[in-house]
Design an enzyme around this catalytic site. Structure first.
Site, mmCIF file in Angstrom:
data_model
loop_
_atom_site.group_PDB
_atom_site.id
_atom_site.type_symbol
_atom_site.label_atom_id
_atom_site.label_comp_id
_atom_site.label_asym_id
_atom_site.label_seq_id
_atom_site.Cartn_x
_atom_site.Cartn_y
_atom_site.Cartn_z
ATOM 1 N N ASP A 28 0.813 -1.220 0.000
ATOM 2 C CA ASP A 28 0.000 0.000 0.000
ATOM 3 C C ASP A 28 0.845 1.267 0.000
ATOM 4 O O ASP A 28 0.331 2.368 -0.057
ATOM 5 C CB ASP A 28 -0.966 0.022 1.184
ATOM 6 N N HIS A 61 -1.081 7.841 9.066
ATOM 7 C CA HIS A 61 -0.522 6.524 9.412
ATOM 8 C C HIS A 61 0.998 6.503 9.427
ATOM 9 O O HIS A 61 1.587 5.576 9.985
ATOM 10 C CB HIS A 61 -0.995 5.467 8.401
ATOM 11 N N GLY A 64 -0.086 2.580 5.171
ATOM 12 C CA GLY A 64 -1.439 3.002 4.786
ATOM 13 C C GLY A 64 -1.489 4.186 3.847
ATOM 14 O O GLY A 64 -2.217 5.145 4.074
ATOM 15 N N ASP A 124 -11.256 10.620 10.213
ATOM 16 C CA ASP A 124 -11.086 9.601 9.175
ATOM 17 C C ASP A 124 -11.669 8.265 9.654
ATOM 18 O O ASP A 124 -11.674 7.989 10.856
ATOM 19 C CB ASP A 124 -9.573 9.437 8.913
ATOM 20 N N HIS A 147 -10.401 5.488 9.438
ATOM 21 C CA HIS A 147 -9.288 4.664 9.945
ATOM 22 C C HIS A 147 -8.659 5.338 11.172
ATOM 23 O O HIS A 147 -8.581 6.561 11.251
ATOM 24 C CB HIS A 147 -8.215 4.488 8.863
ATOM 25 N N TYR A 153 -12.121 7.922 -0.992
ATOM 26 C CA TYR A 153 -11.808 7.181 -2.222
ATOM 27 C C TYR A 153 -12.947 7.207 -3.237
ATOM 28 O O TYR A 153 -12.805 6.656 -4.318
ATOM 29 C CB TYR A 153 -11.377 5.761 -1.847
HETATM 30 C C1 LIG Z 1 -3.663 -0.351 3.042
HETATM 31 N N1 LIG Z 1 -5.026 -0.149 3.408
HETATM 32 C C2 LIG Z 1 -5.482 1.135 3.723
HETATM 33 C C3 LIG Z 1 -4.708 1.922 4.562
HETATM 34 C C4 LIG Z 1 -5.132 3.216 4.906
HETATM 35 C C5 LIG Z 1 -6.303 3.712 4.390
HETATM 36 C C6 LIG Z 1 -6.774 5.075 4.778
HETATM 37 O O1 LIG Z 1 -7.569 5.704 4.115
HETATM 38 N N2 LIG Z 1 -6.342 5.582 5.958
HETATM 39 O O2 LIG Z 1 -6.856 6.761 6.412
HETATM 40 C C7 LIG Z 1 -7.052 2.932 3.508
HETATM 41 C C8 LIG Z 1 -6.660 1.638 3.196
HETATM 42 S S1 LIG Z 1 -5.978 -1.417 3.277
HETATM 43 O O3 LIG Z 1 -5.213 -2.586 3.403
HETATM 44 O O4 LIG Z 1 -7.049 -1.265 4.209
HETATM 45 C C9 LIG Z 1 -6.630 -1.341 1.745
HETATM 46 C C10 LIG Z 1 -5.983 -1.292 0.559
HETATM 47 C C11 LIG Z 1 -6.840 -1.244 -0.543
HETATM 48 C C12 LIG Z 1 -8.169 -1.235 -0.178
HETATM 49 C C13 LIG Z 1 -9.309 -1.155 -1.012
HETATM 50 C C14 LIG Z 1 -9.175 -0.940 -2.366
HETATM 51 C C15 LIG Z 1 -10.312 -0.857 -3.128
HETATM 52 C C16 LIG Z 1 -11.549 -0.986 -2.553
HETATM 53 C C17 LIG Z 1 -11.612 -1.179 -1.183
HETATM 54 N N3 LIG Z 1 -10.518 -1.267 -0.429
HETATM 55 S S2 LIG Z 1 -8.303 -1.300 1.506
HETATM 56 ZN ZN LIG Z 2 -8.865 6.471 5.959
#
Ligand SMILES: CN(c1ccc(C(=O)NO)cc1)S(=O)(=O)c1ccc(-c2ccccn2)s1
Ligand SMILES: [Zn+2]
Length: 313
Positions: free
Chosen positions: A37, A79, A87, A114, A116, A242
């Protein structure tokens, strides 16, 4: 950036554009969280430096009294850790901005809206009595980053100055706003902040791909307006979000509130107008996903947090 981050981490990020030994790059990237990520490319360092610089400049504007509120919608990367990307966050602009504000203000309140948990900011200040962090987020097995439980309240002398509001999926405006505002009211009573930083990640909106909460821009607006009435030097930052049209709807509404500007309920014609179909409305409907947050659970969360904060008196 070295005001918070480790020198070797920043050094590695800055060399990304020039590193040619792929093998070596791959190996070192892992140790700095630069995988999955947090992919690496030659633009990451410049991007992270610019967005962090903007948050720092916004903090300086507040300290110089140039404005009561300063905004960086490109900031809010909550993060990022001292020596690790996480993240989608490479440099923690929020920690840098709070450290800058602390050069003038004795007590700074950080609020993270947020979906998260704002783990990077909480971790940076978990032992501090001068920075109180409050994060409201989805807290559920397997949901990133996995931290931010009700019992996570800070360490050492900082115990009690970390506040977490852990919710389950389906949270709606009508319970989110009163819970957050009651906690904010108590936090202000016991902590008396002199400056405020608010991360407004919009991935809790209904229709976001994070598929977690059922919030509308009204939730973010009401929480921000509650804090604005304190008339403290206030730094407003972005974060997740997103579903781009919905995130734009939300942050446009917040910007209008900050500028005292009344918006029409219709999205005006502009270059990206078609992205706002089919109704081209400014507002978002909460949708009808099941709300897993029971009244009893919300009451227990509220009472526990208020009891913890009262101990700081
Ligand atoms: C790395 N991840 C994060 C980390 C931080 C965030 C964030 O927005 N933090 O504020 C979002 C996803 S994760 O593992 O949960 C995900 C990666 C890709 C995700 C995804 C991609 C497309 C549709 C739904 N979810 S979730
Ligand atoms: Zn978030």
């Amino acid at each position: 950036m070295l005001g918070f981050h480790a020198e070797d981490y920043i050094q590695f990020l800055s060399l990304l554009g020039r590193q040619t030994d792929e093998e070596k790059l791959e190996e070192e990237s892992e140790q700095y969280g630069l995988t999955y990520d947090c992919p690496i490319n030659r633009h990451v360092y410049t991007y992270a430096a610019l967005t962090s610089g903007a948050s720092l400049r916004a903090a300086e504007c507040l300290m110089e009294g140039r404005s009561q509120v300063a905004v960086n919608w490109c900031g809010g990367w909550h993060h990022a850790k001292r020596d690790m990307a996480s993240g989608f966050c490479y440099i923690n602009d929020i920690v840098l901005a709070i450290l800058k504000l602390r050069e003038k203000y004795d007590r700074v309140l950080y609020v993270d809206l947020d979906v998260h948990h704002g783990d990077g900011v909480e971790e940076a200040f978990c032992a501090s009595t001068r920075v109180m962090t409050i994060s409201v987020h989805k807290y559920s097995p397997g949901f990133f980053p996995g931290s931010g439980g009700l019992d996570s309240i800070g360490v050492g002398k900082g115990r009690g100055y970390t506040v977490n509001i852990p919710l389950l999926e389906g949270a709606r405006d009508e319970e989110f706003v009163p819970l957050v505002c009651r906690v904010l009211h108590k936090a202000r009573e016991v902590f008396s902040p002199q400056a405020l930083v608010c991360q407004c990640g919009a991935d809790g909106l209904s229709g976001d791909p994070m598929d977690s909460f059922s919030l509308t821009p009204t939730a973010y607006s009401r929480c921000l307006q509650f804090m604005l009435q304190w008339r403290l030097p206030t730094l407003v930052l972005g974060g997740g979000g997103y579903n781009s049209p919905n995130t734009a709807r939300c942050w446009t509404r917040l910007t209008a509130i900050l500028c005292g500007h009344k918006l029409s309920s219709e999205v005006p014609d502009h270059k990206f107008f078609m992205s706002y179909g089919p109704d081209f409305e400014l507002n978002i409907s909460p949708g009808n996903r099941k709300n897993m947050n029971s009244k009893e659970a919300l009451r227990r969360i509220h009472n526990t947090i208020i009891e913890n904060l009262d101990k700081l008196k």
